[in-house]
Design a protein around this motif. Sequence first.
Motif, PDB file in Angstrom:
ATOM      1  N   ALA A 271      49.875 106.202  77.072  1.00 11.88           N
ATOM      2  CA  ALA A 271      48.506 106.074  77.564  1.00 11.88           C
ATOM      3  C   ALA A 271      48.128 104.597  77.590  1.00 11.88           C
ATOM      4  N   ASN A 272      47.147 104.252  78.401  1.00 15.67           N
ATOM      5  CA  ASN A 272      46.634 102.891  78.381  1.00 15.67           C
ATOM      6  C   ASN A 272      46.144 102.575  76.969  1.00 15.67           C
ATOM      7  N   ALA A 273      46.590 101.438  76.423  1.00 18.13           N
ATOM      8  CA  ALA A 273      46.274 101.163  75.020  1.00 18.13           C
ATOM      9  C   ALA A 273      46.337  99.676  74.728  1.00 18.13           C
ATOM     10  N   VAL A 274      45.691  99.275  73.642  1.00 14.75           N
ATOM     11  CA  VAL A 274      45.788  97.909  73.112  1.00 14.75           C
ATOM     12  C   VAL A 274      46.030  98.012  71.615  1.00 14.75           C
ATOM     13  N   GLY A 275      46.666  96.989  71.061  1.00  9.66           N
ATOM     14  CA  GLY A 275      46.938  97.001  69.629  1.00  9.66           C
ATOM     15  C   GLY A 275      47.747  95.805  69.216  1.00  9.66           C
ATOM     16  N   GLY A 276      48.552  95.998  68.181  1.00 10.69           N
ATOM     17  CA  GLY A 276      49.349  94.897  67.669  1.00 10.69           C
ATOM     18  C   GLY A 276      50.574  95.408  66.946  1.00 10.69           C
ATOM     19  N   GLU A 277      51.447  94.474  66.599  1.00 13.13           N
ATOM     20  CA  GLU A 277      52.687  94.819  65.905  1.00 13.13           C
ATOM     21  C   GLU A 277      53.053  93.733  64.916  1.00 13.13           C
ATOM     22  N   LEU A 278      53.928  94.084  63.994  1.00 10.76           N
ATOM     23  CA  LEU A 278      54.500  93.146  63.043  1.00 10.76           C
ATOM     24  C   LEU A 278      56.013  93.327  63.036  1.00 10.76           C
ATOM     25  N   THR A 279      56.739  92.224  63.080  1.00 14.28           N
ATOM     26  CA  THR A 279      58.195  92.246  62.969  1.00 14.28           C
ATOM     27  C   THR A 279      58.600  91.520  61.703  1.00 14.28           C
ATOM     28  N   TRP A 280      59.352  92.208  60.864  1.00 14.27           N
ATOM     29  CA  TRP A 280      59.871  91.581  59.643  1.00 14.27           C
ATOM     30  C   TRP A 280      60.942  90.565  60.027  1.00 14.27           C
ATOM     31  N   ILE A 281      60.863  89.357  59.453  1.00 13.09           N
ATOM     32  CA  ILE A 281      61.821  88.289  59.735  1.00 13.09           C
ATOM     33  C   ILE A 281      62.712  88.107  58.504  1.00 13.09           C
ATOM     34  N   PRO A 282      63.922  88.644  58.529  1.00  6.56           N
ATOM     35  CA  PRO A 282      64.822  88.489  57.376  1.00  6.56           C
ATOM     36  C   PRO A 282      65.174  87.020  57.173  1.00  6.56           C
ATOM     37  N   GLU A 283      65.323  86.609  55.930  1.00  3.23           N
ATOM     38  CA  GLU A 283      65.705  85.235  55.636  1.00  3.23           C
ATOM     39  C   GLU A 283      67.195  85.021  55.890  1.00  3.23           C
ATOM     40  N   LEU A 284      67.522  83.851  56.401  1.00  2.74           N
ATOM     41  CA  LEU A 284      68.922  83.473  56.537  1.00  2.74           C
ATOM     42  C   LEU A 284      69.440  82.953  55.200  1.00  2.74           C
ATOM     43  N   SER A 285      70.692  83.224  54.900  1.00  6.93           N
ATOM     44  CA  SER A 285      71.312  82.723  53.680  1.00  6.93           C
ATOM     45  C   SER A 285      71.565  81.226  53.816  1.00  6.93           C
ATOM     46  N   ASP A 286      71.872  80.574  52.704  1.00  3.25           N
ATOM     47  CA  ASP A 286      72.179  79.139  52.737  1.00  3.25           C
ATOM     48  C   ASP A 286      73.346  78.860  53.678  1.00  3.25           C
ATOM     49  N   ALA A 287      74.351  79.722  53.657  1.00  2.00           N
ATOM     50  CA  ALA A 287      75.518  79.516  54.517  1.00  2.00           C
ATOM     51  C   ALA A 287      75.147  79.669  55.989  1.00  2.00           C
ATOM     52  N   GLU A 288      74.263  80.624  56.315  1.00  2.00           N
ATOM     53  CA  GLU A 288      73.896  80.873  57.705  1.00  2.00           C
ATOM     54  C   GLU A 288      73.054  79.752  58.288  1.00  2.00           C
ATOM     55  N   ARG A 289      72.254  79.088  57.444  1.00  2.00           N
ATOM     56  CA  ARG A 289      71.410  78.020  57.979  1.00  2.00           C
ATOM     57  C   ARG A 289      71.992  76.622  57.754  1.00  2.00           C
ATOM     58  N   ARG A 290      73.197  76.561  57.204  1.00  2.00           N
ATOM     59  CA  ARG A 290      73.850  75.264  56.994  1.00  2.00           C
ATOM     60  C   ARG A 290      74.651  74.919  58.249  1.00  2.00           C
ATOM     61  N   VAL A 291      73.951  74.460  59.278  1.00  2.00           N
ATOM     62  CA  VAL A 291      74.571  74.225  60.578  1.00  2.00           C
ATOM     63  C   VAL A 291      74.410  72.788  61.064  1.00  2.00           C
TER      64      VAL A 291
ATOM     65  N   PHE B 100      74.730  68.629  61.135  1.00  2.00           N
ATOM     66  CA  PHE B 100      75.784  67.669  60.813  1.00  2.00           C
ATOM     67  C   PHE B 100      77.132  68.342  60.594  1.00  2.00           C
ATOM     68  N   GLY B 101      77.495  69.202  61.520  1.00  2.00           N
ATOM     69  CA  GLY B 101      78.803  69.838  61.438  1.00  2.00           C
ATOM     70  C   GLY B 101      78.943  70.810  60.288  1.00  2.00           C
ATOM     71  N   GLY B 102      77.838  71.411  59.865  1.00  2.00           N
ATOM     72  CA  GLY B 102      77.883  72.411  58.801  1.00  2.00           C
ATOM     73  C   GLY B 102      77.659  71.865  57.416  1.00  2.00           C
ATOM     74  N   THR B 103      76.980  70.722  57.305  1.00  2.00           N
ATOM     75  CA  THR B 103      76.721  70.113  55.994  1.00  2.00           C
ATOM     76  C   THR B 103      75.240  70.063  55.645  1.00  2.00           C
ATOM     77  N   LYS B 104      74.353  70.351  56.595  1.00  2.00           N
ATOM     78  CA  LYS B 104      72.913  70.231  56.377  1.00  2.00           C
ATOM     79  C   LYS B 104      72.229  71.573  56.587  1.00  2.00           C
ATOM     80  N   ASP B 105      71.344  71.958  55.654  1.00  2.00           N
ATOM     81  CA  ASP B 105      70.575  73.188  55.766  1.00  2.00           C
ATOM     82  C   ASP B 105      69.374  72.975  56.687  1.00  2.00           C
ATOM     83  N   GLU B 106      69.192  73.891  57.630  1.00  2.00           N
ATOM     84  CA  GLU B 106      68.005  73.861  58.473  1.00  2.00           C
ATOM     85  C   GLU B 106      66.892  74.668  57.807  1.00  2.00           C
ATOM     86  N   ASN B 107      65.650  74.271  58.076  1.00  2.00           N
ATOM     87  CA  ASN B 107      64.483  74.891  57.459  1.00  2.00           C
ATOM     88  C   ASN B 107      64.053  76.097  58.306  1.00  2.00           C
ATOM     89  N   THR B 108      64.783  77.213  58.154  1.00  2.00           N
ATOM     90  CA  THR B 108      64.553  78.376  59.010  1.00  2.00           C
ATOM     91  C   THR B 108      63.696  79.465  58.372  1.00  2.00           C
TER      92      THR B 108
END
Length: 272
Positions: free
Chosen positions: A42-62, A64-72
């Motif tokens: 039906a015609n409708a309005v509203g909102g939603e929420l999406t859970w954002i899982p945290e990345l592990s240290d290894a996943e965000r260490r990308v 300088f060639g895999g030596t620096k953690d990004e602030n994700t």
Amino acid sequence: MCAVPLAAQQRRSLASDDPQAQVMGYFAAVMQLTPSGQVPMANAVGGELTWIPELSDAERRVGFGGTKDENTNLCPVLPRLRGTIVRGVGAVEVGYVPPLEVCGVKANLLGVAISRRIALNRDFAILARVSALLGRLEAAITCGPEAVNDTLDLTCFGGQVSNDRLSPASFALEAGIYHGHHRQPRLDMYALAGVRRERLQFDVNYTRTGFGSFPGLDDHERFTTSLTRVHALAGAGYRLGGRLRVGAELYWAPGAVFTLRSSATIALGAVP
């Protein structure tokens, strides 16, 4: 997605399997516009929420060639406004994230989807859907507030908090099964599989005036990548009574994210 000396600035195209491209794809998958538990009825309005899982240290260490953690790991959820226009068995969905800063993130995202139900019998239908997402997300991903005050961070210490920008342009096709019992119209369910094409651009905006043993950095590098990936989703919606409807959805994008979305809408016209 890392700061480099001025002399090394350039535009770089990343392969789809590059770790930096995978982090960009993680953000894009989180932002994808899906039914969020509610097939338009039906015609409708509203909102939603999406859970954002945290990345592990290894996943965000990308950096300088895999030596620096990004602030994700910035916000735990992504909020979005939704609107739906239904015409018979077809529908148009619009999702919008307005440019308000929350958790140090400012996102301005517009998503549009067109869907159609093809009846198989009174209870089941094939559901086909095409969607697109455009916009940008601004946040301190390269060098966050903690990093610029960390004397052990040789890239960020003493510089300005970065103002980085991710610009997604993604398109998705999905198809699957929809179930809405003709004797119990309050509850309906769906399961879909899809493929999406993503064109992603990441702009670094970070500067540091040199001091002591720390060299000056002036990085406005641009990274681009294109990704073609599959995903699957399953959800259910329930009409609580009157015009209020709620929904929940599990969304899985292999190699990117597994997350939960929830939604609530108010019908504007006749309720089936």
